[in-house]
Write a protein that holds these residues in place. Structure first.
Motif, PDB file in Angstrom:
ATOM      1  N   GLU A  31       0.832  -1.202   0.000  1.00 22.37           N
ATOM      2  CA  GLU A  31       0.000   0.000   0.000  1.00 22.37           C
ATOM      3  C   GLU A  31       0.869   1.254   0.000  1.00 22.37           C
ATOM      4  O   GLU A  31       0.578   2.227  -0.701  1.00 22.37           O
ATOM      5  N   ALA A  75      -3.052  -8.112   7.732  1.00 18.13           N
ATOM      6  CA  ALA A  75      -4.001  -7.097   8.196  1.00 18.13           C
ATOM      7  C   ALA A  75      -5.356  -7.723   8.515  1.00 18.13           C
ATOM      8  O   ALA A  75      -6.007  -7.358   9.496  1.00 18.13           O
ATOM      9  N   GLU A  81      -7.145  -3.694  11.014  1.00 13.30           N
ATOM     10  CA  GLU A  81      -7.514  -2.849   9.876  1.00 13.30           C
ATOM     11  C   GLU A  81      -8.474  -3.592   8.945  1.00 13.30           C
ATOM     12  O   GLU A  81      -8.100  -3.969   7.845  1.00 13.30           O
ATOM     13  N   LYS A  84      -8.601  -2.370   5.337  1.00  9.79           N
ATOM     14  CA  LYS A  84      -7.374  -2.339   4.542  1.00  9.79           C
ATOM     15  C   LYS A  84      -7.540  -2.934   3.133  1.00  9.79           C
ATOM     16  O   LYS A  84      -7.095  -2.316   2.166  1.00  9.79           O
ATOM     17  N   ARG A  87      -9.374  -0.423   0.933  1.00  9.71           N
ATOM     18  CA  ARG A  87      -8.515   0.745   0.726  1.00  9.71           C
ATOM     19  C   ARG A  87      -7.359   0.411  -0.221  1.00  9.71           C
ATOM     20  O   ARG A  87      -7.061   1.170  -1.145  1.00  9.71           O
ATOM     21  N   PHE A  88      -6.742  -0.740  -0.016  1.00 11.03           N
ATOM     22  CA  PHE A  88      -5.615  -1.167  -0.843  1.00 11.03           C
ATOM     23  C   PHE A  88      -6.018  -1.250  -2.311  1.00 11.03           C
ATOM     24  O   PHE A  88      -5.370  -0.662  -3.182  1.00 11.03           O
TER      25      PHE A  88
END
Length: 141
Positions: A31, A75, A81, A84, A87-88
């Motif tokens: 990321e 994660a 998270e 994550k 978002r990634f």
């Protein structure tokens, strides 16, 4: 620009050279690396000194083996998270879109392993060169 970003990018004359620089992970996209690449592309898009961008992989084994699945797996396991993965992938796909729509020519030079997210980066390049040892794969399919 952070120290890591300086390791990813340099300017050689009118050429911006972006090197996926994590040979120990076959240049897997973390990321953090994706954020740095996006920042670099955003700057170079408006930099009149840059006329072409070259994207390459560090080391001898891979251009890019894709997303850093280990980072995502860890994660998810630790539960710290849960957002994550979303978002990634949102950031990764935004970066891919930026490469596809980049206002200047982008040349990808691929060698060794080019898989998943690495193929996404490579496919977005306007011009693509491959070495005889290249292996292209999209394991998600």
């Amino acid at each position: 620009m952070s120290v890591e970003a300086e390791e990813l990018a340099c300017r050689e004359g009118h050429m911006g050279v972006l090197t996926l620089n994590s040979p120990g992970t076959l240049n897997a996209l973390s990321e953090h690396m994706i954020e740095q690449i996006q920042d670099i592309l955003d700057r170079w898009a408006n930099d009149d000194r840059i006329c072409i961008v070259v994207i390459q992989g560090a080391g001898e084994r891979a251009f890019c083996a894709g997303g850093d699945i280990r980072e995502l797996y860890d994660a998810i396991l630790d539960g710290q998270e849960p957002e994550k993965p979303v978002r990634f992938f949102s950031r990764e796909y935004r970066m891919d879109y930026s490469i596809h729509r980049f206002p200047k020519p982008v040349l990808g030079i691929a060698h060794g392993v080019v898989m998943g997210g690495g193929l996404g980066v490579f496919a977005g390049c306007r011009y693509r060169l491959v070495t005889p040892d290249v292996t292209l794969a999209m394991p998600e399919i």
